[in-house]
Design a protein around this motif. Structure first.
Motif, PDB file in Angstrom:
ATOM      1  N   TYR A  39     -86.558  66.944 137.621  1.00  0.00           N
ATOM      2  CA  TYR A  39     -85.896  65.694 137.972  1.00  0.00           C
ATOM      3  C   TYR A  39     -84.451  65.945 138.375  1.00  0.00           C
ATOM      4  O   TYR A  39     -83.872  66.973 138.042  1.00  0.00           O
ATOM      5  CB  TYR A  39     -85.962  64.688 136.815  1.00  0.00           C
ATOM      6  CG  TYR A  39     -85.149  65.080 135.607  1.00  0.00           C
ATOM      7  CD1 TYR A  39     -83.848  64.617 135.431  1.00  0.00           C
ATOM      8  CD2 TYR A  39     -85.672  65.917 134.630  1.00  0.00           C
ATOM      9  CE1 TYR A  39     -83.106  64.969 134.327  1.00  0.00           C
ATOM     10  CE2 TYR A  39     -84.942  66.274 133.529  1.00  0.00           C
ATOM     11  CZ  TYR A  39     -83.654  65.801 133.382  1.00  0.00           C
ATOM     12  OH  TYR A  39     -82.913  66.165 132.297  1.00  0.00           O
TER      13      TYR A  39
ATOM     14  N   ILE B   4     -86.651  55.116 140.905  1.00  0.00           N
ATOM     15  CA  ILE B   4     -87.222  56.451 140.748  1.00  0.00           C
ATOM     16  C   ILE B   4     -88.213  56.707 141.876  1.00  0.00           C
ATOM     17  O   ILE B   4     -89.061  55.878 142.157  1.00  0.00           O
ATOM     18  CB  ILE B   4     -87.951  56.581 139.395  1.00  0.00           C
ATOM     19  CG1 ILE B   4     -86.964  56.412 138.247  1.00  0.00           C
ATOM     20  CG2 ILE B   4     -88.656  57.924 139.296  1.00  0.00           C
ATOM     21  CD1 ILE B   4     -87.620  56.335 136.905  1.00  0.00           C
TER      22      ILE B   4
ATOM     23  N   LYS C 113     -94.877  54.598 133.468  1.00  0.00           N
ATOM     24  CA  LYS C 113     -93.499  54.633 133.959  1.00  0.00           C
ATOM     25  C   LYS C 113     -92.615  53.592 133.287  1.00  0.00           C
ATOM     26  O   LYS C 113     -91.401  53.666 133.365  1.00  0.00           O
ATOM     27  CB  LYS C 113     -93.451  54.492 135.473  1.00  0.00           C
ATOM     28  CG  LYS C 113     -93.855  53.151 136.007  1.00  0.00           C
ATOM     29  CD  LYS C 113     -93.773  53.190 137.512  1.00  0.00           C
ATOM     30  CE  LYS C 113     -94.099  51.829 138.075  1.00  0.00           C
ATOM     31  NZ  LYS C 113     -93.942  51.820 139.509  1.00  0.00           N
TER      32      LYS C 113
ATOM     33  N   GLN D 276     -80.236  56.455 140.146  1.00  0.00           N
ATOM     34  CA  GLN D 276     -81.522  56.680 140.794  1.00  0.00           C
ATOM     35  C   GLN D 276     -81.914  58.136 140.558  1.00  0.00           C
ATOM     36  O   GLN D 276     -81.059  59.014 140.500  1.00  0.00           O
ATOM     37  CB  GLN D 276     -81.412  56.387 142.286  1.00  0.00           C
ATOM     38  CG  GLN D 276     -81.180  54.926 142.581  1.00  0.00           C
ATOM     39  CD  GLN D 276     -81.012  54.671 144.065  1.00  0.00           C
ATOM     40  OE1 GLN D 276     -80.354  55.430 144.756  1.00  0.00           O
ATOM     41  NE2 GLN D 276     -81.610  53.604 144.541  1.00  0.00           N
ATOM     42  N   PHE D 277     -83.210  58.367 140.419  1.00  0.00           N
ATOM     43  CA  PHE D 277     -83.705  59.698 140.138  1.00  0.00           C
ATOM     44  C   PHE D 277     -84.845  60.058 141.086  1.00  0.00           C
ATOM     45  O   PHE D 277     -85.543  59.180 141.577  1.00  0.00           O
ATOM     46  CB  PHE D 277     -84.247  59.794 138.703  1.00  0.00           C
ATOM     47  CG  PHE D 277     -83.191  59.730 137.654  1.00  0.00           C
ATOM     48  CD1 PHE D 277     -82.524  60.866 137.248  1.00  0.00           C
ATOM     49  CD2 PHE D 277     -82.855  58.520 137.072  1.00  0.00           C
ATOM     50  CE1 PHE D 277     -81.551  60.816 136.276  1.00  0.00           C
ATOM     51  CE2 PHE D 277     -81.881  58.457 136.104  1.00  0.00           C
ATOM     52  CZ  PHE D 277     -81.222  59.605 135.702  1.00  0.00           C
ATOM     53  N   THR D 278     -85.024  61.365 141.280  1.00  0.00           N
ATOM     54  CA  THR D 278     -86.224  61.859 141.952  1.00  0.00           C
ATOM     55  C   THR D 278     -86.975  62.707 140.933  1.00  0.00           C
ATOM     56  O   THR D 278     -86.365  63.485 140.193  1.00  0.00           O
ATOM     57  CB  THR D 278     -85.886  62.705 143.195  1.00  0.00           C
ATOM     58  OG1 THR D 278     -84.953  63.721 142.841  1.00  0.00           O
ATOM     59  CG2 THR D 278     -85.316  61.850 144.300  1.00  0.00           C
TER      60      THR D 278
END
Length: 125
Positions: A36, A47, A79, A88-90
Protein backbone atom coordinates in the motif's frame (compact mmCIF):
# COMPACT_ATOMS: atom_id res chain seq x y z
CA UNK A 1 -19.49 2.35 2.90
CA UNK A 2 -21.12 0.28 0.19
CA UNK A 3 -19.91 -3.25 -0.39
CA UNK A 4 -19.14 -2.65 -4.05
CA UNK A 5 -15.94 -2.72 -6.06
CA UNK A 6 -16.66 -0.58 -9.10
CA UNK A 7 -14.40 0.89 -11.79
CA UNK A 8 -13.53 4.00 -9.77
CA UNK A 9 -12.08 1.81 -7.02
CA UNK A 10 -9.92 -0.37 -9.28
CA UNK A 11 -6.22 0.28 -9.62
CA UNK A 12 -5.36 0.29 -13.33
CA UNK A 13 -2.81 3.06 -13.85
CA UNK A 14 0.59 1.65 -14.80
CA UNK A 15 2.31 4.71 -13.32
CA UNK A 16 0.49 4.28 -9.98
CA UNK A 17 1.34 0.57 -9.87
CA UNK A 18 5.03 1.29 -10.52
CA UNK A 19 5.05 3.92 -7.76
CA UNK A 20 3.25 1.51 -5.44
CA UNK A 21 5.90 -1.19 -5.83
CA UNK A 22 8.84 1.23 -5.65
CA UNK A 23 7.68 3.35 -2.68
CA UNK A 24 4.98 1.27 -1.02
CA UNK A 25 4.90 -0.45 2.36
CA UNK A 26 3.84 -4.02 2.86
CA UNK A 27 1.79 -6.13 5.27
CA UNK A 28 1.85 -9.88 4.93
CA UNK A 29 -0.18 -12.80 6.23
CA UNK A 30 0.86 -15.85 4.25
CA UNK A 31 -0.29 -16.49 1.50
CA UNK A 32 -1.65 -12.95 0.96
CA UNK A 33 0.41 -9.76 0.94
CA UNK A 34 -0.80 -6.17 0.81
CA UNK A 35 1.39 -3.47 -0.70
CA UNK A 36 0.00 0.00 0.00
CA UNK A 37 0.96 3.61 -0.49
CA UNK A 38 -0.49 7.01 0.34
CA UNK A 39 -1.22 8.73 -2.91
CA UNK A 40 -3.01 11.62 -4.53
CA UNK A 41 -5.70 10.32 -6.84
CA UNK A 42 -7.72 12.35 -9.31
CA UNK A 43 -10.97 10.49 -8.63
CA UNK A 44 -13.01 10.75 -5.46
CA UNK A 45 -12.32 7.12 -4.44
CA UNK A 46 -10.45 6.95 -1.13
CA UNK A 47 -8.83 3.61 -1.95
CA UNK A 48 -7.90 2.12 -5.31
CA UNK A 49 -7.16 -1.59 -5.15
CA UNK A 50 -5.81 -4.25 -7.46
CA UNK A 51 -5.06 -7.96 -7.20
CA UNK A 52 -2.31 -10.11 -8.65
CA UNK A 53 -1.39 -13.79 -8.78
CA UNK A 54 2.00 -15.10 -9.88
CA UNK A 55 2.16 -16.85 -13.23
CA UNK A 56 5.15 -18.77 -11.91
CA UNK A 57 3.01 -20.56 -9.30
CA UNK A 58 -0.12 -21.01 -11.44
CA UNK A 59 0.45 -21.86 -15.08
CA UNK A 60 -3.25 -22.12 -15.96
CA UNK A 61 -5.00 -18.79 -16.47
CA UNK A 62 -8.22 -20.28 -15.10
CA UNK A 63 -6.53 -20.95 -11.76
CA UNK A 64 -5.07 -17.43 -11.61
CA UNK A 65 -8.44 -15.90 -12.50
CA UNK A 66 -10.22 -17.93 -9.81
CA UNK A 67 -7.80 -16.77 -7.13
CA UNK A 68 -8.11 -13.16 -8.31
CA UNK A 69 -11.90 -13.44 -8.08
CA UNK A 70 -11.57 -14.76 -4.53
CA UNK A 71 -9.24 -11.88 -3.58
CA UNK A 72 -11.52 -9.23 -5.08
CA UNK A 73 -14.63 -10.66 -3.46
CA UNK A 74 -12.99 -10.89 -0.06
CA UNK A 75 -11.75 -7.30 -0.29
CA UNK A 76 -15.18 -6.12 -1.46
CA UNK A 77 -16.91 -7.72 1.50
CA UNK A 78 -14.39 -6.53 4.09
CA UNK A 79 -13.35 -3.06 2.93
CA UNK A 80 -15.62 -1.56 5.61
CA UNK A 81 -12.80 -2.37 8.08
CA UNK A 82 -10.81 0.56 6.70
CA UNK A 83 -12.57 3.72 7.91
CA UNK A 84 -13.02 6.76 5.70
CA UNK A 85 -9.74 8.62 5.97
CA UNK A 86 -8.71 12.02 4.76
CA UNK A 87 -5.87 10.42 2.77
CA UNK A 88 -6.14 8.40 -0.39
CA UNK A 89 -4.39 5.06 -0.74
CA UNK A 90 -3.51 2.56 -3.43
CA UNK A 91 -3.61 -1.14 -2.52
CA UNK A 92 -2.31 -4.23 -4.29
CA UNK A 93 -3.16 -7.67 -2.96
CA UNK A 94 -0.67 -10.36 -4.00
CA UNK A 95 -1.26 -14.08 -3.64
CA UNK A 96 1.97 -16.03 -3.13
CA UNK A 97 0.76 -19.52 -2.20
CA UNK A 98 1.26 -22.58 -4.37
CA UNK A 99 -2.21 -24.15 -4.06
CA UNK A 100 -5.68 -22.89 -4.94
CA UNK A 101 -7.09 -21.65 -1.61
CA UNK A 102 -10.53 -21.91 -0.04
CA UNK A 103 -12.52 -18.69 0.16
CA UNK A 104 -12.60 -18.84 3.98
CA UNK A 105 -8.77 -18.80 4.13
CA UNK A 106 -8.51 -15.81 1.80
CA UNK A 107 -11.22 -13.92 3.69
CA UNK A 108 -9.61 -14.46 7.10
CA UNK A 109 -6.19 -13.35 5.81
CA UNK A 110 -7.57 -10.22 4.14
CA UNK A 111 -9.51 -9.29 7.29
CA UNK A 112 -6.32 -9.61 9.32
CA UNK A 113 -4.32 -7.59 6.82
CA UNK A 114 -6.89 -4.78 6.73
CA UNK A 115 -7.03 -4.69 10.54
CA UNK A 116 -3.22 -4.45 10.68
CA UNK A 117 -3.33 -1.69 8.08
CA UNK A 118 -5.79 0.30 10.21
CA UNK A 119 -3.59 -0.14 13.32
CA UNK A 120 -0.48 1.00 11.45
CA UNK A 121 -2.19 4.02 9.90
CA UNK A 122 -3.72 5.13 13.21
CA UNK A 123 -0.32 4.74 14.86
CA UNK A 124 1.39 6.82 12.17
CA UNK A 125 -1.02 9.77 12.40
Amino acid sequence: MKATFNKKERLKSKKEIELLFSEGKSISKYPVRLVYRKSILKEDAKIKAGVSVSKRNFKNATDRNRIKRLLRESYRKNKYIVPNTTHQFTFMFLYSGKEIPEYSLIESKIKGILQNFVKQEIASK
